[in-house]
Scaffold this motif. Structure first.
Motif, PDB file in Angstrom:
ATOM      1  N   VAL A  15     -11.009  11.206 -35.768  1.00  0.00           N
ATOM      2  CA  VAL A  15     -11.673  11.585 -37.009  1.00  0.00           C
ATOM      3  C   VAL A  15     -10.831  12.582 -37.809  1.00  0.00           C
ATOM      4  CG1 VAL A  15     -13.726  12.765 -37.920  1.00  0.00           C
ATOM      5  CG2 VAL A  15     -13.964  11.019 -36.172  1.00  0.00           C
ATOM      6  N   HIS A  16     -10.198  13.520 -37.131  1.00  0.00           N
ATOM      7  CA  HIS A  16      -9.377  14.496 -37.846  1.00  0.00           C
ATOM      8  C   HIS A  16      -8.122  13.857 -38.429  1.00  0.00           C
ATOM      9  CE1 HIS A  16     -11.758  18.010 -37.306  1.00  0.00           C
ATOM     10  NE2 HIS A  16     -11.826  17.809 -36.006  1.00  0.00           N
ATOM     11  N   ILE A  17      -7.522  12.941 -37.714  1.00  0.00           N
ATOM     12  CA  ILE A  17      -6.351  12.243 -38.258  1.00  0.00           C
ATOM     13  C   ILE A  17      -6.770  11.393 -39.446  1.00  0.00           C
ATOM     14  CG2 ILE A  17      -4.659  10.442 -37.759  1.00  0.00           C
ATOM     15  CD1 ILE A  17      -4.474  11.676 -34.917  1.00  0.00           C
ATOM     16  N   LYS A  18      -7.912  10.721 -39.323  1.00  0.00           N
ATOM     17  CA  LYS A  18      -8.428   9.930 -40.441  1.00  0.00           C
ATOM     18  C   LYS A  18      -8.696  10.821 -41.660  1.00  0.00           C
ATOM     19  CE  LYS A  18     -11.959   6.428 -41.188  1.00  0.00           C
ATOM     20  NZ  LYS A  18     -13.121   5.768 -40.602  1.00  0.00           N
ATOM     21  N   GLY A  19      -9.279  11.998 -41.432  1.00  0.00           N
ATOM     22  CA  GLY A  19      -9.521  12.948 -42.526  1.00  0.00           C
ATOM     23  C   GLY A  19      -8.234  13.448 -43.145  1.00  0.00           C
TER      24      GLY A  19
END
Length: 113
Positions: free
Chosen positions: A89-93
């Motif tokens: 999720v953080h990489i996607k963000g």
């Protein structure tokens, strides 16, 4: 700063052995909340998401202790899933932030806005 808000959480998670992933986004939110609405939203979302997952992790630890470590059998897969979800999720963000978009985190208890 939006990318830093997203990527500071995994960095803090690794540096604190998983206990403080919300610290990086909180600091970004505190110092940059009045400068840009996009940074404010990104940092608040990252903070809220990490607080939610930290609560799940702490509850898992409590259940492990209450079952005298018998619950460790199912707790380890939960922690692995939490770790993978947090990274994903953080990489996607961060990727969305690199394109100037604001990412809306799933599974968040909205504390900061």
């Amino acid at each position: 700063m939006m990318m830093i808000a997203h990527l500071s959480a995994p960095a803090a998670m690794l540096l604190s052995a998983g206990w403080l992933p919300f610290l990086g986004p909180l600091l970004v939110w505190l110092f940059y909340k009045d400068r840009s609405p996009a940074v404010r939203t990104a940092a608040a979302g990252a903070f809220n998401f990490n607080i939610s997952l930290t609560i799940v992790s702490v509850l898992t630890w409590i259940s492990v202790f209450l079952t005298l470590f018998i619950g460790l059998i199912w707790a380890i897969p939960i922690w692995i899933v939490l770790f993978v979800v947090q990274l994903w999720v953080h990489i996607k963000g961060a990727v969305k932030a690199s394109h100037g978009e604001v990412y809306d985190y799933p599974f968040q208890i909205r504390i900061l806005s």
